[in-house]
Scaffold this active site. Structure first.
Site, PDB file in Angstrom:
ATOM      1  N   GLU A 218     -43.565   9.884   9.409  1.00  0.00           N
ATOM      2  CA  GLU A 218     -42.554  10.622  10.159  1.00  0.00           C
ATOM      3  C   GLU A 218     -42.563  12.089   9.731  1.00  0.00           C
ATOM      4  OE1 GLU A 218     -39.309   7.489  11.703  1.00  0.00           O
ATOM      5  OE2 GLU A 218     -38.892   8.274   9.701  1.00  0.00           O
TER       6      GLU A 218
ATOM      7  N   CYS B 193     -40.486  19.534   8.369  1.00  0.00           N
ATOM      8  CA  CYS B 193     -40.400  18.679   7.189  1.00  0.00           C
ATOM      9  C   CYS B 193     -41.607  17.747   7.216  1.00  0.00           C
ATOM     10  CB  CYS B 193     -39.100  17.888   7.193  1.00  0.00           C
ATOM     11  SG  CYS B 193     -38.904  16.803   5.768  1.00  0.00           S
TER      12      CYS B 193
ATOM     13  N   CYS C  51     -43.869   5.641  -0.532  1.00  0.00           N
ATOM     14  CA  CYS C  51     -43.730   6.386  -1.779  1.00  0.00           C
ATOM     15  C   CYS C  51     -43.661   5.406  -2.936  1.00  0.00           C
ATOM     16  CB  CYS C  51     -42.462   7.239  -1.746  1.00  0.00           C
ATOM     17  SG  CYS C  51     -42.241   8.293  -3.205  1.00  0.00           S
TER      18      CYS C  51
ATOM     19  N   CYS D  44     -37.008   5.651  -5.553  1.00  0.00           N
ATOM     20  CA  CYS D  44     -35.611   6.090  -5.629  1.00  0.00           C
ATOM     21  C   CYS D  44     -34.758   5.163  -4.771  1.00  0.00           C
ATOM     22  CB  CYS D  44     -35.480   7.531  -5.163  1.00  0.00           C
ATOM     23  SG  CYS D  44     -36.460   8.684  -6.155  1.00  0.00           S
TER      24      CYS D  44
ATOM     25  N   CYS E 142     -33.327   6.078  -1.217  1.00  0.00           N
ATOM     26  CA  CYS E 142     -34.274   6.709  -0.293  1.00  0.00           C
ATOM     27  C   CYS E 142     -35.011   5.645   0.513  1.00  0.00           C
ATOM     28  CB  CYS E 142     -35.272   7.549  -1.084  1.00  0.00           C
ATOM     29  SG  CYS E 142     -36.594   8.254  -0.075  1.00  0.00           S
TER      30      CYS E 142
ATOM     31  N   CYS F   8     -32.467  13.900   4.907  1.00  0.00           N
ATOM     32  CA  CYS F   8     -33.081  13.739   3.593  1.00  0.00           C
ATOM     33  C   CYS F   8     -32.915  12.305   3.111  1.00  0.00           C
ATOM     34  CB  CYS F   8     -32.441  14.684   2.587  1.00  0.00           C
ATOM     35  SG  CYS F   8     -32.810  16.417   2.859  1.00  0.00           S
TER      36      CYS F   8
END
Length: 361
Positions: A109, A122, A129, A133, A136, A353
């Protein structure tokens, strides 16, 4: 030319079955490739301009080339145009999110945000990932693979083309999409060198921000190599115990190491560092945490971006209330720390975010 580079270029020029993605080549490497084909650097400049000023969609559409070079590019190279699976606009009227498909069927994305007088892309650096986290969405989906330099560049070009259709241009890039940029250091730096090149996209380093969860070796390397882009560090906790609850890599790179690396960065490069803090209601938005953060960053040339938590399906935390955010800011100001409560964008389409993720297996 170094022997290893010469061997690489010759190998690339001889492998017709696997066309070279032009976005994977730096400006010097493009010149070396064309030199191996018998063409001057002048012609490499024409190709580079076609790629990043004209935003050519395929090698055949690069203008003003000799027929033999045009033919060689057509048979030996390609331009990786990321297929657009979907595009969705936020009700805020300022945010557009693209779901882009990679050549192997994976997807990423990328987000385009409009602000007064500027447009910001962005950009993602990985599929998924590995940092994990907990708040996230990208971390919740796990790690699939690194993006190549060309796949990172292709996102920037995709957004630049989108803006050009409406007579606008791209000014800012934030590496805050899917993935940890410093976990994919080589490809990320190669891509940034391409997008910063003044003969092409010419995005100024001061308009590029790289965000990391605190990969200390990567920060040290940025400092040693004197990389010119801006650096933002996702902190979210001012003690090792609090931070480790939210950011698992904190157990590998504790705050003592992280802040020492950040201090060296600011002192060596003479550059301000940005810290990001996701404000989570009842978790890290209270006065005690604000004072701890003030003490932690005391003496650093720093700016704190306070980001009310954006919702994800894998985490049940809620964003801090506006009064708590305002009180947090006031405490930081008492320590001489400037801060901004970040404007939330694209929340309704999961473009904010920490919200980027893809659902393919």
């Amino acid at each position: 030319m170094e022997l290893s580079h010469r061997a690489t270029i010759l190998a690339m020029s001889n492998v017709i079955a696997q066309p070279i993605n032009l976005y994977d080549l730096s400006r010097p490497r493009l010149g070396q490739l064309l030199a191996a084909w018998g063409h001057s650097d002048y012609h490499a400049g024409l190709v580079w301009s076609g790629l990043y000023r004209d935003l050519a969609v395929d090698p055949e559409s690069i203008a003003s080339l000799r027929p033999d070079l045009q033919g060689r590019l057509a048979t030996s190279t390609l331009i990786t145009n990321l297929a657009m699976r979907s595009v969705i606009d936020s009700a805020d009227g300022h945010t557009r999110k693209f779901l882009l498909e990679l050549a192997d069927g994976q997807a990423i994305e990328t987000v385009l945000m409009y602000f007064r007088g500027r447009a910001t892309a962005c950009i993602s650096t990985q599929v998924g990932c590995a940092m994990g986290c907990i708040f996230c969405a990208t971390g919740q989906m796990g790690f699939r693979r690194h993006l190549t330099a060309g796949e990172i560049v292709a996102q920037v070009v995709h957004v630049a083309r989108e803006l050009r259709r409406s007579g606008q241009s791209l000014r800012n890039i934030v590496l805050m999409g899917m993935g940890e940029p410093l976990h994919n250091y080589e490809a990320t730096m190669a891509a940034l060198e391409t997008v910063m090149d003044q003969r092409g996209l010419a995005i100024a380093p001061r308009f590029i921000t790289l965000s990391t969860v605190g990969v200390v070796p990567g920060i040290r390397r940025l400092t040693q190599e004197r990389r010119p882009m801006r650096l933002a560090v996702s902190l979210h906790g001012a003690t090792n115990e609090e931070r480790s609850r939210l950011v698992p890599p904190a157990s590998r790179w504790p705050l003592e190491q992280l802040i020492a690396a950040c201090r060296d960065y600011t002192e060596t490069l003479g550059r301000r560092i940005f810290f990001e803090w996701a404000l989570i209601d009842g978790s890290n938005d209270g006065p005690e945490q604000a004072h701890a953060l003030g003490r932690l960053l005391h003496g650093l040339d720093a700016h704190v971006n306070l980001i009310p938590l954006n919702p994800t399906t894998g985490f049940d935390g809620r964003p801090a209330e506006p009064p708590a955010a305002k009180a947090f800011q006031a405490i930081l100001a008492g320590y001489g720390l400037p801060s901004t409560v970040r404007q939330r964008r694209g929340i309704d389409v999961a473009a904010g975010c920490g919200q980027l993720a893809t659902l393919q297996p």
